[in-house]
Scaffold this motif. Structure first.
Motif, PDB file in Angstrom:
ATOM      1  N   THR A   1      13.381  -1.646  15.545  1.00  0.00           N
ATOM      2  CA  THR A   1      12.459  -1.079  14.479  1.00  0.00           C
ATOM      3  C   THR A   1      13.165  -0.164  13.639  1.00  0.00           C
ATOM      4  N   TYR A   2      14.203   0.790  14.253  1.00  0.00           N
ATOM      5  CA  TYR A   2      14.985   1.494  13.456  1.00  0.00           C
ATOM      6  C   TYR A   2      16.383   1.263  13.113  1.00  0.00           C
TER       7      TYR A   2
ATOM      8  N   GLN B   1       8.420   6.267   8.608  1.00  0.00           N
ATOM      9  CA  GLN B   1       8.069   4.820   8.284  1.00  0.00           C
ATOM     10  C   GLN B   1       9.135   3.996   8.921  1.00  0.00           C
ATOM     11  N   PRO B   2       8.867   3.022   9.898  1.00  0.00           N
ATOM     12  CA  PRO B   2       9.866   2.112  10.348  1.00  0.00           C
ATOM     13  C   PRO B   2      10.674   1.261   9.261  1.00  0.00           C
ATOM     14  N   LYS B   3      12.131   1.290   9.604  1.00  0.00           N
ATOM     15  CA  LYS B   3      12.901   0.396   8.461  1.00  0.00           C
ATOM     16  C   LYS B   3      13.491  -0.659   9.450  1.00  0.00           C
ATOM     17  N   LEU B   4      12.907  -1.890   9.389  1.00  0.00           N
ATOM     18  CA  LEU B   4      13.729  -3.198   9.824  1.00  0.00           C
ATOM     19  C   LEU B   4      15.161  -3.183   9.952  1.00  0.00           C
TER      20      LEU B   4
ATOM     21  N   GLN C   1       5.018   5.961  21.734  1.00  0.00           N
ATOM     22  CA  GLN C   1       5.320   5.142  20.502  1.00  0.00           C
ATOM     23  C   GLN C   1       4.960   5.588  19.270  1.00  0.00           C
TER      24      GLN C   1
ATOM     25  N   GLN D   1       7.159   7.311  16.223  1.00  0.00           N
ATOM     26  CA  GLN D   1       7.058   6.853  14.743  1.00  0.00           C
ATOM     27  C   GLN D   1       6.645   7.936  14.182  1.00  0.00           C
TER      28      GLN D   1
ATOM     29  N   TRP E   1      11.772  -1.325  21.462  1.00  0.00           N
ATOM     30  CA  TRP E   1      11.389  -1.057  20.280  1.00  0.00           C
ATOM     31  C   TRP E   1      11.800  -0.432  19.232  1.00  0.00           C
ATOM     32  N   LEU E   2      12.587   0.432  19.678  1.00  0.00           N
ATOM     33  CA  LEU E   2      13.359   1.666  18.831  1.00  0.00           C
ATOM     34  C   LEU E   2      14.412   0.911  18.196  1.00  0.00           C
TER      35      LEU E   2
END
Length: 344
Positions: free
Chosen positions: A225-226, A340-343, A331, A335, A221-222
């Motif tokens: 997402t980041y 805020q997640p940055k794709l 998770q 976060q 996920w990390l």
């Protein structure tokens, strides 16, 4: 029906016990003579011993004890008694004059009985014996305060409790790690990516651990997402991710190199362990996973910044072991720390 030890196992144990005890007395004699020679050179300077020989997190967390003892003995020759595996945690401390390698608790008892030290600050709780030696290490101050292995975490964090059983005031200072240039250069030579998320997944005690499947899911996920790379530290790898932005340094770093890597992290995520204490001492923001440990339900090992809740999220599903800590909690806490997640 449980079988007893075989003849071979019994005599193997007896052989190791005999050789260990002989080695202990030899080691004690050598160290006693070395300390006698040292005292002859010190003149009127007192020889002061801080004794906390094992457990990485304990030693890191109790670093402020060295500074407090220096205040009390500005002219003293202060040494930290430590097991060989943890030398680097005290070797570069500028408030100390040196260190002494402890072979085992039995040897510690022998040196204390000899009266070689002018002043002792013993941070050990009573009755943690060597498996071979008959000596039973006693800390009278700990016994007087009623501090045992069954209740010490009920009294406060490691520094707060251990400073008291050493005969000092209850300390609350921030721990510090002292990283030599050699360790900094060793890490720099690896050309590691900047601003990594550093994780530590496996401790010396299974009750502190979180499932490998959860760690693998979190890393996936990390990375999805980041933009930050993820580095795993420790002795044994847990994560099996093959993404090129994931790097395992397990088993490849010294203690101080591990601390240096953690110190450069964007975020540290880990279970209750030595590296978590490193993150606290290196002022690295963290997400720390706790759980019930034996009879300790609501406990906090950390002093200083993490105890004040600065830059850290402590997760504990009270009454449940760390293994049962919900993945969603970790998770979400991560976060919140990363923003805020940055794709990618």
């Amino acid at each position: 029906m449980t079988k007893g030890p075989t003849f071979r196992e019994l005599w193997t144990f007896r052989y190791h016990k005999f050789t260990h005890i002989v080695g202990k007395f030899w080691s004690f004699a050598v160290k006693y003579l070395q300390l006698r020679r040292l005292k002859s050179r010190l003149g009127n300077r007192p020889l002061v011993a801080i004794i906390l020989s094992e457990q990485m997190g304990d030693i890191i967390g109790c670093e402020p004890v060295a500074r407090e003892v220096r205040k009390r003995h500005p002219d003293g020759y202060i040494i930290w008694v430590v097991r060989e595996a943890y030398i680097d945690l005290v070797k570069y401390n500028p408030t100390l004059d040196g260190f002494l390698i402890e072979k085992c608790p039995g040897e510690r008892v022998q040196l204390l009985r000899s009266g070689i030290y002018d002043k002792v600050y013993n941070l050990h709780i009573s009755h943690r014996k060597c498996k071979y030696c008959p000596e039973d290490p006693i800390n009278p101050i700990a016994d007087q305060l009623g501090v045992t292995f069954d209740n010490y975490y009920h009294r406060g964090d490691l520094l707060y409790i251990f400073s008291q059983i050493a005969g000092l005031p209850a300390l609350t200072a921030d721990p510090v790690m002292y990283i030599p240039e050699s360790a900094r250069q060793a890490v720099q030579s690896r050309n590691l990516p900047s601003q990594p998320i550093v994780i530590h997944c496996q401790s010396s005690h299974v009750l502190r651990d979180w499932p490998a499947s959860n760690w693998n899911q979190l890393v996936q996920w990390l990375l999805a997402t980041y933009p930050y790379p993820v580095i795993e530290v420790g002795l044994v790898p847990t994560v099996t991710e093959t993404n090129p932005r994931f790097l395992s340094l397990c088993g490849q770093l010294s203690l101080l190199e591990t601390a240096e890597v953690i110190g450069k992290a964007r975020l540290f995520i880990g279970i209750d362990s030595g590296p978590a204490h490193m993150a606290n001492a290196m002022n690295t923001d963290g997400v720390i996973l706790l759980g019930q440990l034996f009879d300790f339900v609501d406990y906090l090992p950390y002093s200083g910044r993490y105890k004040r809740g600065e830059g850290v999220t402590i997760l504990n599903d009270y009454g449940h072991p760390c293994a049962e800590l919900p993945y969603a909690w970790v998770q979400e806490a991560t976060q919140q720390r990363l923003g805020q997640p940055k794709l990618v």
